[in-house]
Write an enzyme that holds these catalytic residues in place. Structure first.
Site, mmCIF file in Angstrom:
data_model
loop_
_atom_site.group_PDB
_atom_site.id
_atom_site.type_symbol
_atom_site.label_atom_id
_atom_site.label_comp_id
_atom_site.label_asym_id
_atom_site.label_seq_id
_atom_site.Cartn_x
_atom_site.Cartn_y
_atom_site.Cartn_z
ATOM 1 N N LYS A 19 0.867 -1.177 0.000
ATOM 2 C CA LYS A 19 0.000 0.000 0.000
ATOM 3 C C LYS A 19 0.895 1.216 0.000
ATOM 4 O O LYS A 19 2.030 1.154 0.474
ATOM 5 C CB LYS A 19 -0.879 0.022 1.267
ATOM 6 C CG LYS A 19 -2.154 0.800 1.085
ATOM 7 C CD LYS A 19 -3.152 -0.044 0.333
ATOM 8 C CE LYS A 19 -4.525 0.527 0.318
ATOM 9 N NZ LYS A 19 -5.507 -0.525 -0.021
HETATM 10 N N1 GLU Z 1 -7.002 -0.183 -3.185
HETATM 11 C C1 GLU Z 1 -7.760 -1.349 -3.513
HETATM 12 C C2 GLU Z 1 -7.824 -2.285 -2.323
HETATM 13 O O1 GLU Z 1 -7.713 -1.872 -1.204
HETATM 14 C C3 GLU Z 1 -7.289 -2.017 -4.802
HETATM 15 C C4 GLU Z 1 -5.882 -2.506 -4.833
HETATM 16 C C5 GLU Z 1 -5.449 -2.988 -6.201
HETATM 17 O O2 GLU Z 1 -6.271 -2.990 -7.111
HETATM 18 O O3 GLU Z 1 -4.275 -3.345 -6.339
HETATM 19 O O4 GLU Z 1 -8.067 -3.467 -2.451
#
Ligand code: GLU
Length: 419
Positions: free
Chosen positions: A107
């Site tokens: 993240k």
């Molecule tokens: N931010 C989204 C999540 O928390 C998507 C992450 C992604 O598509 O890599 O799952």
């Protein structure tokens, strides 16, 4: 104390310890699974429109390098700090492992109040953040995606910045891009669609006709609004929605397509209707069939969990329910069916995976194919979660997270500790 110490990482650690206790993971093995492998903090200087220079702090946490490249969104919000990003990265790991994607979790984020940035400043910040991270990311190392405060345009700037440094177009460096720039059909809708699909499956299994069901949605960003649109498609009546400042409530059912158009044009939920305005603090406790928290982590604490009046809790946000709330929900298992976040919102990363695969192969799929495969993966993970919950006599969250953690642990053990 670690660099991640803070309420959100502590919550992630407490959740993990519940699973580790359940799986009987020895204490000396736990940190190896829980603690992030790499964390990068960068300073992102940009020129403000008034000619001054401002510096924003950015982060990227790569939680787990064992399973393949790392994968996860990028959050632009004033709440962002390294602990929050690390917690979100660990949740991505359990999520990817649960649904069987060849990724570890990651993240990223920048601590910024977007309401104070012009579009030009946002572009400068997006490009500078990506540029600072170039040594640490790559299509086979770490693949970014959108999260709160970022969107397809930001992903296009990330992709362009990375590509300019490589001297060629590298679409596979990020997912969630515009469809005409290497994105996939169905990514924008994927998370909300997955939430609605699973909620629809649960209400059917509870013998509730969709036409008799109501939904309440906290958060009306990309995930909340698409969940609302898709639930409406299934015939569910959406009686209330909110964002961080306002809420609307109509027991007769809100006109969701009109609301989506209004928010896109005006940027505000509140101006849609004065008569339907409602106190956002009361939203979660409204009686409804499906409650969809699609906003921030820790929205449901123990006090709130005791007051919920939904039949199904479809966790579209990451980490909306605290471990203390889980203890309350465990006692209310017969009243409230929980679809835990790591499963409920996994449609987003599942379709991100499809986007990455399509970019690597330069072979693009029809939207129907994307949806069919997304639902197939969701159904399989849902079935596995249910049978595990029944077999071990544990909550859905414990079952779902245990499946994820177990896969990570097994992979770490079979690969061994280097050197
Ligand atoms: N931010 C989204 C999540 O928390 C998507 C992450 C992604 O598509 O890599 O799952």
């Amino acid at each position: 104390m670690t660099v991640y110490s803070g309420p959100v990482f502590e919550m992630a650690a407490r959740q993990f310890n519940v699973i580790a206790d359940h799986l009987g993971i020895p204490l000396d093995e736990r940190d190896r699974i829980l603690m992030p492998k790499r964390s990068i903090t960068v300073s992102c200087p940009i020129h403000r429109d008034d000619g001054t220079v401002a510096v924003f702090e950015g982060y990227r946490v790569q939680h787990l390098l064992t399973m393949g490249p790392t994968k996860g969104g990028t959050r632009f919000a004033p709440s962002v700090d390294i602990g929050e990003v690390a917690a979100l990265a660990t949740w991505m790991s359990w999520k990817c492992a649960l649904v069987g994607l060849p990724y570890g979790g990651a993240k990223g984020g920048v601590n910024v109040d977007l309401s104070k940035l012009s579009r030009r400043e946002l572009e400068a910040l997006s490009r500078r953040y990506m540029q600072e991270l170039i040594p640490f990311v790559g299509p086979h190392t770490d693949v970014m995606a959108p999260d709160m405060g970022t969107n397809e345009q930001v992903m296009a700037w990330f992709m362009d910045t990375y590509s300019m440094y490589q001297g060629r177009t590298v679409t596979e460096i990020v997912t969630g891009k515009p469809v005409f720039s290497g994105g996939t059909l169905g990514r924008r809708e994927a998370t909300g669609r997955g939430v609605a699909y699973l909620a629809g499956r649960v209400i059917k299994e509870l013998n509730i006709a969709p036409g008799d069901a109501t939904a309440v949605i906290q958060g009306f960003g990309n995930v909340g609004s698409h969940a609302a649109l898709e639930l409406r498609q299934l015939g569910v009546k959406i009686i209330a929605v909110s964002n961080s400042t306002s809420a609307l409530y109509d027991p007769a059912g809100l006109d969701i397509p009109a609301l989506v158009r209004h928010v896109a044009a005006q940027g505000s939920l509140a101006t849609f209707s004065r008569e339907l305005a409602f106190d956002p603090a009361e939203l979660l406790t409204l009686p409804c069939t499906v409650l969809v928290p699609a906003a921030r982590e820790r929205a449901i604490d123990a006090t709130m969990a005791a007051k919920l009046r939904c039949r199904v809790l479809a966790e579209a946000a990451n980490g909306p329910t605290t471990p203390e709330a889980d203890l309350v929900l465990d006692k209310r298992q017969d009243e409230i069916f929980v679809i835990p976040d790591v499963l409920c919102n996994s449609g987003g990363v599942i379709v991100s995976y499809f986007e990455w695969v399509q970019d690597l192969q330069q072979l693009f799929w029809e939207e129907g194919e994307v949806m069919r495969r997304e639902y197939q993966i969701l159904d399989r993970a849902f079935d596995q979660m249910l049978s595990r919950a029944r077999a071990d006599n544990v909550s859905h969250r414990t079952a779902a997270m245990a499946i994820g953690v177990e896969k990570v642990r097994a992979t770490k053990n079979v690969r061994g500790l280097f050197p």
